[in-house]
Structures are given as C-alpha cells and as structure tokens.
Motif scaffolding. Structure first.
Motif, PDB file in Angstrom:
ATOM      1  N   PHE A  59     -10.207 -10.333  69.837  1.00 29.45           N
ATOM      2  CA  PHE A  59      -9.070 -10.136  68.935  1.00 29.45           C
ATOM      3  C   PHE A  59      -7.986 -11.177  69.204  1.00 29.45           C
ATOM      4  O   PHE A  59      -7.379 -11.726  68.297  1.00 29.45           O
ATOM      5  N   THR A  60      -7.773 -11.463  70.492  1.00 33.49           N
ATOM      6  CA  THR A  60      -6.780 -12.469  70.827  1.00 33.49           C
ATOM      7  C   THR A  60      -7.219 -13.843  70.331  1.00 33.49           C
ATOM      8  O   THR A  60      -6.417 -14.611  69.792  1.00 33.49           O
ATOM      9  N   TRP A  61      -8.492 -14.123  70.502  1.00 36.20           N
ATOM     10  CA  TRP A  61      -9.003 -15.405  69.997  1.00 36.20           C
ATOM     11  C   TRP A  61      -8.785 -15.507  68.493  1.00 36.20           C
ATOM     12  O   TRP A  61      -8.318 -16.528  67.970  1.00 36.20           O
ATOM     13  N   ALA A  62      -9.155 -14.440  67.784  1.00 32.09           N
ATOM     14  CA  ALA A  62      -9.046 -14.472  66.329  1.00 32.09           C
ATOM     15  C   ALA A  62      -7.590 -14.657  65.927  1.00 32.09           C
ATOM     16  O   ALA A  62      -7.275 -15.428  65.021  1.00 32.09           O
ATOM     17  N   SER A  63      -6.691 -13.954  66.640  1.00 36.27           N
ATOM     18  CA  SER A  63      -5.279 -14.093  66.296  1.00 36.27           C
ATOM     19  C   SER A  63      -4.808 -15.516  66.550  1.00 36.27           C
ATOM     20  O   SER A  63      -4.018 -16.061  65.777  1.00 36.27           O
ATOM     21  N   LEU A  64      -5.299 -16.107  67.625  1.00 35.01           N
ATOM     22  CA  LEU A  64      -4.906 -17.487  67.907  1.00 35.01           C
ATOM     23  C   LEU A  64      -5.322 -18.391  66.746  1.00 35.01           C
ATOM     24  O   LEU A  64      -4.522 -19.190  66.242  1.00 35.01           O
ATOM     25  N   CYS A  65      -6.574 -18.236  66.305  1.00 34.48           N
ATOM     26  CA  CYS A  65      -7.047 -19.068  65.177  1.00 34.48           C
ATOM     27  C   CYS A  65      -6.158 -18.843  63.956  1.00 34.48           C
ATOM     28  O   CYS A  65      -5.741 -19.784  63.286  1.00 34.48           O
ATOM     29  N   SER A  66      -5.890 -17.576  63.697  1.00 36.96           N
ATOM     30  CA  SER A  66      -5.103 -17.250  62.515  1.00 36.96           C
ATOM     31  C   SER A  66      -3.695 -17.839  62.621  1.00 36.96           C
ATOM     32  O   SER A  66      -3.161 -18.377  61.642  1.00 36.96           O
ATOM     33  N   MET A  67      -3.101 -17.768  63.798  1.00 43.39           N
ATOM     34  CA  MET A  67      -1.732 -18.252  63.944  1.00 43.39           C
ATOM     35  C   MET A  67      -1.676 -19.777  63.897  1.00 43.39           C
ATOM     36  O   MET A  67      -0.700 -20.355  63.430  1.00 43.39           O
ATOM     37  N   VAL A  68      -2.725 -20.436  64.397  1.00 39.64           N
ATOM     38  CA  VAL A  68      -2.761 -21.891  64.256  1.00 39.64           C
ATOM     39  C   VAL A  68      -2.781 -22.242  62.770  1.00 39.64           C
ATOM     40  O   VAL A  68      -2.083 -23.155  62.312  1.00 39.64           O
ATOM     41  N   MET A  69      -3.555 -21.461  62.009  1.00 40.40           N
ATOM     42  CA  MET A  69      -3.557 -21.722  60.566  1.00 40.40           C
ATOM     43  C   MET A  69      -2.185 -21.468  59.970  1.00 40.40           C
ATOM     44  O   MET A  69      -1.745 -22.192  59.081  1.00 40.40           O
ATOM     45  N   VAL A  70      -1.509 -20.428  60.453  1.00 39.04           N
ATOM     46  CA  VAL A  70      -0.171 -20.146  59.929  1.00 39.04           C
ATOM     47  C   VAL A  70       0.739 -21.345  60.120  1.00 39.04           C
ATOM     48  O   VAL A  70       1.406 -21.791  59.183  1.00 39.04           O
ATOM     49  N   VAL A  71       0.758 -21.914  61.324  1.00 37.56           N
ATOM     50  CA  VAL A  71       1.708 -23.011  61.518  1.00 37.56           C
ATOM     51  C   VAL A  71       1.250 -24.270  60.781  1.00 37.56           C
ATOM     52  O   VAL A  71       2.046 -25.160  60.540  1.00 37.56           O
ATOM     53  N   ILE A  72      -0.023 -24.331  60.405  1.00 34.98           N
ATOM     54  CA  ILE A  72      -0.438 -25.495  59.624  1.00 34.98           C
ATOM     55  C   ILE A  72      -0.088 -25.316  58.150  1.00 34.98           C
ATOM     56  O   ILE A  72       0.389 -26.240  57.508  1.00 34.98           O
ATOM     57  N   VAL A  73      -0.317 -24.133  57.595  1.00 32.90           N
ATOM     58  CA  VAL A  73      -0.161 -24.029  56.140  1.00 32.90           C
ATOM     59  C   VAL A  73       1.152 -23.414  55.673  1.00 32.90           C
ATOM     60  O   VAL A  73       1.570 -23.683  54.548  1.00 32.90           O
ATOM     61  N   PHE A  74       1.814 -22.619  56.486  1.00 28.24           N
ATOM     62  CA  PHE A  74       3.052 -22.042  55.964  1.00 28.24           C
ATOM     63  C   PHE A  74       4.132 -23.081  55.677  1.00 28.24           C
ATOM     64  O   PHE A  74       4.895 -22.924  54.725  1.00 28.24           O
ATOM     65  N   PRO A  75       4.204 -24.164  56.473  1.00 30.48           N
ATOM     66  CA  PRO A  75       5.147 -25.210  56.072  1.00 30.48           C
ATOM     67  C   PRO A  75       4.843 -25.761  54.680  1.00 30.48           C
ATOM     68  O   PRO A  75       5.761 -26.100  53.932  1.00 30.48           O
ATOM     69  N   LEU A  76       3.558 -25.812  54.314  1.00 27.64           N
ATOM     70  CA  LEU A  76       3.227 -26.288  52.972  1.00 27.64           C
ATOM     71  C   LEU A  76       3.778 -25.330  51.929  1.00 27.64           C
ATOM     72  O   LEU A  76       4.314 -25.746  50.893  1.00 27.64           O
ATOM     73  N   LEU A  77       3.649 -24.039  52.198  1.00 27.88           N
ATOM     74  CA  LEU A  77       4.192 -23.055  51.259  1.00 27.88           C
ATOM     75  C   LEU A  77       5.699 -23.228  51.128  1.00 27.88           C
ATOM     76  O   LEU A  77       6.252 -23.297  50.030  1.00 27.88           O
ATOM     77  N   THR A  78       6.361 -23.308  52.287  1.00 32.37           N
ATOM     78  CA  THR A  78       7.814 -23.420  52.257  1.00 32.37           C
ATOM     79  C   THR A  78       8.238 -24.646  51.460  1.00 32.37           C
ATOM     80  O   THR A  78       9.117 -24.575  50.595  1.00 32.37           O
ATOM     81  N   ALA A  79       7.577 -25.773  51.725  1.00 31.44           N
ATOM     82  CA  ALA A  79       7.963 -26.999  51.030  1.00 31.44           C
ATOM     83  C   ALA A  79       7.675 -26.888  49.537  1.00 31.44           C
ATOM     84  O   ALA A  79       8.514 -27.253  48.703  1.00 31.44           O
ATOM     85  N   THR A  80       6.512 -26.350  49.186  1.00 29.25           N
ATOM     86  CA  THR A  80       6.156 -26.282  47.775  1.00 29.25           C
ATOM     87  C   THR A  80       7.105 -25.382  47.002  1.00 29.25           C
ATOM     88  O   THR A  80       7.590 -25.734  45.921  1.00 29.25           O
ATOM     89  N   VAL A  81       7.364 -24.212  47.579  1.00 36.28           N
ATOM     90  CA  VAL A  81       8.270 -23.290  46.890  1.00 36.28           C
ATOM     91  C   VAL A  81       9.669 -23.889  46.821  1.00 36.28           C
ATOM     92  O   VAL A  81      10.390 -23.719  45.827  1.00 36.28           O
TER      93      VAL A  81
END
Ligand code: HEM
Ligand SMILES: [Cu+2]
Lengths: 651, 190
Positions: A230-252
């Motif tokens: 579960f910790t591994w999966a969360s790590l993967c998910s959170m790495v994705m968050v920091v990669i793509v959420f800036p794109l969302l913020t910028a686009t919006v």
C-alpha cells in the motif's frame, strides 16, 4: 456598489427550487451542528483535539468525513441524472437542458476530486506512517494546510447554491471553447475553476509531503523493497500527483486568464487554440484516473495477503508493475480524443501505448491469484470487496482495451459505452478498494470490528446494483446512445434500459444504507464488537503491531524492521517489542493551516465574483500568515519517556 | 543536533516543489511554442525583440545569481555583515530586473499591443509575467530573510533558508535562460 460587490447582486441569491432547497438544507444543517456543539459544550474539544490537530490519524478521519458527505452530494446528483434519463423519452423530464448539464458536471467533479481523492488521502494519512514505522509525516504543517485547502475547495463548490445559483455546465473537464467566456459567461464556470485550483494546490502539497515521508521517515531496516505494497502504491500515486497536478493548475489558470483578462489561449478568435486545452487537460486527466486507481491496487494487495494468510506472491513484480503503470499512464492521454483528428499514426501510437498498460495490470492480477492459491482464505468483507473488484475490474479493463482501438473508439467515443467503462473502473476499482480498505482498517481506526453480516449485505447489494445499473449502459452505448443526453425520441427503444439502470441505482442505494447501518450498529454495540488485540485479522504489516486506535505518537519505540511483512515476522519470532522508552519530539498542533485556507476560500470567492479588493486583501492575508509562520520556529515539543510509559501502561 | 538533522528533509521537499514549478513553466513554454505564430496580424516577437535591452536584463539576472551564491558562501563563513550586504544586493538586482520588465510591458501596452490582441501576445505576457512573479516572490523572501538574520543572526535555520533561497534563485536564472533562448533568440533571429 460595483466596487464593493463586483458581479454579486441581489439577483444572484437563490430563487429556484433547487438553489432554495440547497440553501435551506445547508443552513439548517449548519444551525443543527452549531446548536449541537454548543449544547454539548464541544467547541473547545473540536477545535483543540480535531480541527487544529496535526496528527495524521485525526486528519485522516476528517478526510473520511468530508469525503463521505461529498459522496452523498455526488450520489444525489447521480440520482437526478438517472431519473431525468428515464423520464427523458419523447422530450419528457423535469430538468432543463442547462440544469441537467450542470448536474452531471458537478457529479463528475465531486466524485473525482472530493470523494475518491478525499478517501485516498484519508487512508494515506492514517496508514502510511503506521506502515513505515513513523510517528508523523515529514511536514505536519503542509499536511493540515493541504487538508484545509481541500475542505475550502469542497465548500466553495457547494456555495453556488447560495450565491449565483448556477454551476459549470461543460463537463467535469470543462473542455474549451465551451468553457470560455463566449459560451459559458456565468459564474458557474468560475466556481469550477476556483474550487479545483484551491483543492488542487492542497493535493500537490499532500503529494510532496507523502513522497518526503515515504522516502525519509521509514523505520530503521525498512528498505524500499521491504515496504508494504500500500505504501509503495501510494508512493507511485503521489509521484504522479506532483508530476501532473502542476499541469492542471497551469491549464486551469490559463483558462481563467482567458475568462478574466480576455486573453486568447483557448478561444476561437485571435489565434487561440482550443485543441491545446484538450491536450493539456488530458495530460493531467488520464494520469488522474490512475492516481485514483493505484492506491486502491495497493489496498487490494494488503487485503489478499492478509486474508490468504500468505505473503504476497511476486512482491517484486508487483512493485515493478505499479511503477510501470504509473509511468506508462503518463503517455497515453491522447486516447481520450482519437476523434479529434491527430492522424492515423499518432492515434496508433497512443492506442498501442494504452493497451500496454493492460500488461502490468494483469501481472498484479496474476500475483493476487497466486497469493490465494493454496492459501487459507477467509471470506471476510474486505476479501469480498476484493473478489468483486477482480471480476468487475477485469471487465472494465477489457472494455478499456476495446476503446483503445481507434477504429472502435470512433464508434464508441462519447457514447454510454464509455460511461459504463469508466464507471466500471472507478466504482469497481477505486471505490470498491476504498470500501475494502475501510472494512479492513476500521478496527484499527476505532478498536471496533464491523458487523460482518451487514457488511456482506452491503457488498452484495452494491455489486449486483452496480451491474444492473451499468450493464444496460454498455448495451445502450452499443445501440448508439450518446453520453450526457437528457432527452431522446422514444422510438430509439432506449427507455426500458434506462429504467433497468435506475433500478440498479436503487439497489446501490440500499447497499449504501447497509454500509451506514453497519457502522452505526457496530459502534452502538462497541462492547460486543470490541477488538482489544489491535490485530483482529492476524495482520502482516506494522500498523497491526500498535493498539487500536494507536496512541497519538503511533510507536512508543520505533520498531526495527528485518524483513518484508515486518509484523508477521515479529509474531513468528515471538518477540514483543521491548519497552525501553526514550524521549522524542512531537509536532505541536497549529491553526495556521485553517486560517490560510479560510483566506484561500474567500480569495476564490472574491475572484469568482470579481470583488477585487477582497481578493487582494485575502492574498495579502495568506502572505502575512506564511511570513508570520517563518518567525515561529518552535513547532515541536518534547515527549518525555516517563509520559510515554504512563500512556502505554493505560492500554 | 538531532533536530537539525531531521530538518534536512526539507531539501528533498523543496526540490520536489521546484520540479512542480518547472512543470508549470513547461506548460507555459509549450503553449508559447504552439501560439508563437498566432499573431493574428498583430505584432510579432521579431518586432518586440530589442537585443541590447534583453541582454541587460539577462546580465542583471546572471549577476544576481552570482551575488546570491556569494551570500551563501559568506553565510557559511559566518560573516553576517557581508551576508546581509550580498543578499540585499541580490534583492536589488531582482528589483532592477522587475523594473525593466515592467517598463517593457508598459511600453508594449502603450502602443496598443495588449495581451488581448492575439494568442501570441497572451502567451508572451503570461510566460514572462509568471517568471517575473517568481522574481517578485524571491525578493520578498529575501527581505524577510534579512529581517530574520538581522534579528537572530546566522542560526543554522537561517543558513538553511539561504540555501533554499539559493536553489530558488538559481532556478529562476535557468528558466530565464530558456526564455532568453526560446522566446527572444530563436524568435527574434531565426
Ligand atoms: C487497462 C486499462 C484501461 C484502458 C485500456 C482504458 C482505456 C480508456 C479509453 C480508450 C478511454 C477513452 C474513451 C473515449 O473517450 O472514447 C477511457 C476513458 C476513461 N477511462 Fe479508462 N482505461 C483503462 C483504465 C481506467 C481506469 C483504471 C480508470 C479509473 C480509475 C479509468 C477511467 C476512465 C475515465 C474516467 C474515462 C472517461 C473520461 C471522460 O471522457 O470523461 N480507466 N479509458
Ligand atoms: Cu485515459
């Protein structure tokens, strides 16, 4: 007046049945809560023990509460959509087209951002520190701040009932140019923009914080390859968050510039390029669905191993698969708009990259099956949710691969088949994972086991209800019914299937009622259902080594990890964690996160209504609070060994 | 001591934050690249580009980065006075840069070349002001940091903050180099 109130006029106050209803309901609920707290004299307790707490366990539970409330809100929307579609044959129905569009937009946004994300962050807050043998998160302050920004976004998105009475009507991703000023001139779009901006920043902060925590705060001996899945999966998910959420913020933000300052990023005039919006938003949007999914995959891995009484088969390949899913899913976004005309070659590349994701997903599936093989499987509720997921998710994966074939997608795109696909994934995958995790960890949260019988009822009603309501949507899609349609001709013959679908929704509602009943019954009879061991499932990972609920410092003595499934190994060796206590530091509670979030909320509100003096004041307020905080260095206090001993003795 | 060690993880967090910032810049660069020729009959980058002016801007920023690096060296040598001087110089150079940028913008606006004129101008103004906004944040940060140092001296926590600021400031320099190359040089010369 215009200076003081911007676009906000008396006409913006509620005057339609649903805005009046929403406003009255929210006001009454608020009065009720305030009265209750005042009567029971609970304000102080609420403020000190909960709202200003930086204990990730409490923040986790607060995430659950907000997410559950939003689930009700999103569920109501779903019911309204379904009802309209049943009544919509031959132009019937009770909703105007505009109102219908607002409802499905709100439904999507709320379910993705405030329900699923909220629950996942709740689990990560509560469970990750326990699983890695830590007392806290890397930055407790960022954690409260992130949580309160999420709450601010959640409140803001409900404010349109009271002020403005309209919500965005351009779908959950607000594709341009429909979301531009020309076609969506009202404040509804701005509600969408600002609640996503505010909660999105909270999510990014959370992502940074969890990566720091997992990489830097693990107990001695817990190497990366000994971390629970579960910790591994969360790590993967959170790495994705920091990669793509800036794109969302910028686009919006760019969309907002178009609307606010009259720029031309995504407009149809002056050289703007609306297709760029579609690309940018899906570069975030596709990874986002995996951000929701991957932690759920982690939950399932924990559940299978525990309830099969075996170590997870193929740990290494599971970790590789999780990482592969995370990485590949960053490069498939174009499958959401094969029909936009990028050319056959581009479509082929993205079609194939999409299908490749099925491979690591299947790897996990096989690992789970091998884990169960020859295991002594116990069919408690978490395991049932898992098995239901395996079935549902497999179907969803196959329909996904079908959609990933561009020629097929030209037929199925924007049809109800697509709607059925992603609900299979999001409900059968992410939501079932949340339910599995909830029933699995509930004894840890409360020290109370859940009533099994009601849990099983809930499961069966949910999965049957799910298929009764989404099975027809697959068929409807194949019959050519487009998504987001509120009226159709009765000669299409669609209505009976919509009726079946609505019945399925009813069954799901009964399942939800059982879930609620399960919690109430279990808490009421907490003596009977009490779990005093802290380890009701014969667990394998460190969270089960603590009492239930764990003390606020999690571990009196930080455990030494020698192997995967650390707690299982400890139990096998028969070693109790020895009790030689030492002093340690714990973070102090703080209200700064709340204050900043309040300012952020009013900032968002002011920007929606163009009340610029208020926006500037709030922005300055946020800056002032951040500066103030830098001068306030003493954020920790010393926990004395003697005190720890006292707490530990009381267990 | 233990406490200070545990604070080192701030750097990991800050680097991740910098990467998220970089990704936002990436979006703006990408939109700029897409919209660069969508001038809608209006002004083009070639007409905006004034080589000496931009060169001076670049030199100011490069110098400020150098000065900021020196400040950190003096801080590590526990020379409080010089640290303060050099940090202040960094901030002043930042202000000078901002002044030039504002001048350029107001010049454009006064000639009717507003960000509403064309998609190209929207992208141009947005990319540059996002960078400028970061410079503004950096100068405010330096100001606060100066107060901290003046009040409490070169505590380990303050030195850590100077190191973080250094990362931020150098990062802005790198972004500017990209703006200089992609927006000005490639657009104005090619
Ligand atoms: C093997 C795995 C998967 C494949 C091959 C796949 C493929 C696709 C494709 C091709 C589409 C676009 C269809 C169209 O618009 O015409 C799509 C849409 C969608 N998928 Fe999946 N998918 C997969 C897994 C998932 C998962 C795990 C989730 C969520 C947890 C998910 C959620 C969605 C959503 C929300 C949409 C539609 C969004 C919208 O248009 O509003 N998918 N999927
Ligand atoms: Cu996708």
């Amino acid at each position: 007046m215009e200076f003081l109130f911007g676009r906000l006029t008396l006409g913006a106050l509620p005057h339609e049945w649903f805005t009046i209803g929403g406003t009255v309901f929210m006001t009454l609920a608020m009065i009720g809560v305030v009265a209750f707290l005042t009567r029971m004299k609970l304000w102080k307790w609420l403020w000190h023990d909960w709202l200003t707490s930086i204990d990730p366990k409490k923040i986790g539970i607060m995430y659950f509460i907000v997410a559950a409330l939003m689930l009700v809100r999103g569920g109501l929307d779903a019911g309204m959509i379904w009802l309209q579609q049943v009544m919509g044959a031959s132009s019937g129905g009770y909703l105007s087209a505009q109102h219908f569009q607002e409802i499905f937009t709100a439904h999507g946004v709320i379910m993705v951002f405030f329900v699923t994300m909220g629950f996942l962050f709740g689990f990560m807050n509560y469970i990750i520190p326990l699983q890695i043998g830590a007392r806290d998160l890397a930055s407790p302050f960022l954690n409260t701040l992130g949580f309160w920004l999420y709450v601010a976004g959640a409140i803001l998105i409900n404010m349109f009932f009271v002020f403005g009475g309209e919500f965005a009507a351009a779908g959950w991703l607000s594709i341009a140019p429909l979301s531009g000023l020309e076609y969506s001139p009202g404040v509804g779009m701005d509600y969408w923009i600002w609640s996503l901006q505010i909660s999105g920043i909270g999510t990014t902060l959370g992502g940074i914080n969890f990566i720091m925590t997992i990489l830097k705060m693990r107990a001695p001996g817990m190497t990366l390859m000994r971390m629970p899945i579960f910790t591994w999966a969360s790590l993967c998910s959170m790495v994705m968050v920091v990669i793509v959420f800036p794109l969302l913020t910028a686009t919006v933000a760019l969309l907002n510039l178009d609307r606010l300052l009259g720029m031309h990023f995504f407009t149809t005039t002056a050289g703007g390029n609306a297709m760029m919006y579609t690309n940018l938003i899906w570069m975030w949007g596709h990874p986002e669905v995996y951000i929701l999914m991957i932690p759920a995959l982690g939950v399932y891995s924990e559940v299978v191993a525990t309830f099969s009484g075996k170590r997870l088969a193929g740990y290494t390949s599971t970790v590789i698969a999780l990482n592969a899913i995370a990485i590949i899913s960053l490069f498939v976004w174009l499958h959401h708009f094969f029909t936009m005309g990028s050319g056959a070659n581009v479509n082929a590349v993205f079609g194939i990259s999409t299908m490749i994701i099925a491979i690591p997903t299947a790897v996990q599936l096989f690992n789970w099956v091998f884990t169960m093989r020859k295991g002594r499987i116990r069919f408690d509720t978490p395991m049932l949710w898992f098995l239901g997921f395996v079935f549902t998710f497999s179907v969803g994966g196959m329909t996904g691969v079908l959609l990933a074939v561009p020629p097929a997608d030209f037929q199925l795109h924007n049809s109800l088949f697509l709607v059925a696909h992603f609900h299979t994934m999001v409900i059968g995958g992410a939501l079932f994972g949340i339910f599995a995790g909830f029933s699995y960890w509930f004894p840890k949260f409360t020290g109370i086991k859940l009533n099994e019988r009601l849990g099983k009822y809930a499961f069966w009603f949910w999965i049957i209800g799910f298929w009764v309501s989404f099975g027809p949507l697959y068929i409807l899609g194949l019959m050519g019914a487009p998504r987001r349609l509120e009226r159709y001709d009765s000669v299409t013959g669609w209505q009976p299937l919509f009726v079946v679908s609505l019945i399925g929704f009813g069954i799901i509602c009964i399942g939800t009622a059982f879930l609620v009943a399960q919690i109430i019954v279990s808490i009421k009879n907490r003596k009977k259902y009490a779990d005093l061991t802290g380890d009701p499932w014969d667990g394998r990972t460190l969270e089960w080594s603590t009492s239930s609920p764990p003390p606020f410092y999690n571990f009196a003595v930080i455990p030494e990890v020698k192997n995967r499934d650390a707690f299982w190994e400890m139990k096998k060796e028969g070693k109790r964690i020895k009790s030689k206590y030492e002093d340690f530091e714990m973070p102090k509670g703080t209200a700064t996160g709340i204050y900043i979030a309040i300012f952020a909320f009013f900032f968002g509100f002011a920007m929606i209504w163009h009340i610029f003096w208020l926006a500037i004041a709030c922005a300055l307020g946020i800056v002032a609070f951040i500066i103030f905080r830098t001068f306030y260095e003493n954020t920790e206090y010393e926990m004395k060994a003697a005190e720890v001993e006292k707490v530990e003795r009381m267990r | 001591m233990h406490k200070e060690e545990s604070k080192e993880k701030v750097f990991l967090g800050f680097w991740i934050y910098m990467m998220t910032d970089l990704l936002m810049f990436a979006v703006l660069f990408a939109t700029y690249a897409v919209l660069k020729n969508s001038t809608y009959g209006g002004i083009t980058i070639r007409e905006i580009f004034d080589p000496p002016f931009v060169l001076v801007e670049t030199l100011i920023l490069l110098t400020s980065s150098f000065v900021c690096g020196l400040a950190l060296l003096f801080a590590k040598a526990m020379d409080q006075k010089k640290t303060i001087y050099f940090l202040a110089a960094t901030a002043l150079l930042g202000v000078a840069f901002l002044g030039m940028e504002i001048y350029e913008f107001s010049h454009l606006l006064s000639e009717g070349n507003s960000y509403t004129q064309s998609a190209f101008l929207s992208a141009f103004f947005t990319l540059l002001s996002f960078h400028g906004f970061h410079i503004l944040v950096g100068t405010v940060w330096i100001t606060i940091l100066l107060v901290h140092i003046a009040m409490r001296g070169l505590l380990p926590s303050n030195i850590r903050k100077i190191r973080l600021l250094g990362i931020f400031w150098h990062f802005l320099d790198v972004v500017w180099i990209f703006i200089f190359t992609i927006v000005y040089l490639l657009g104005g010369i090619l």
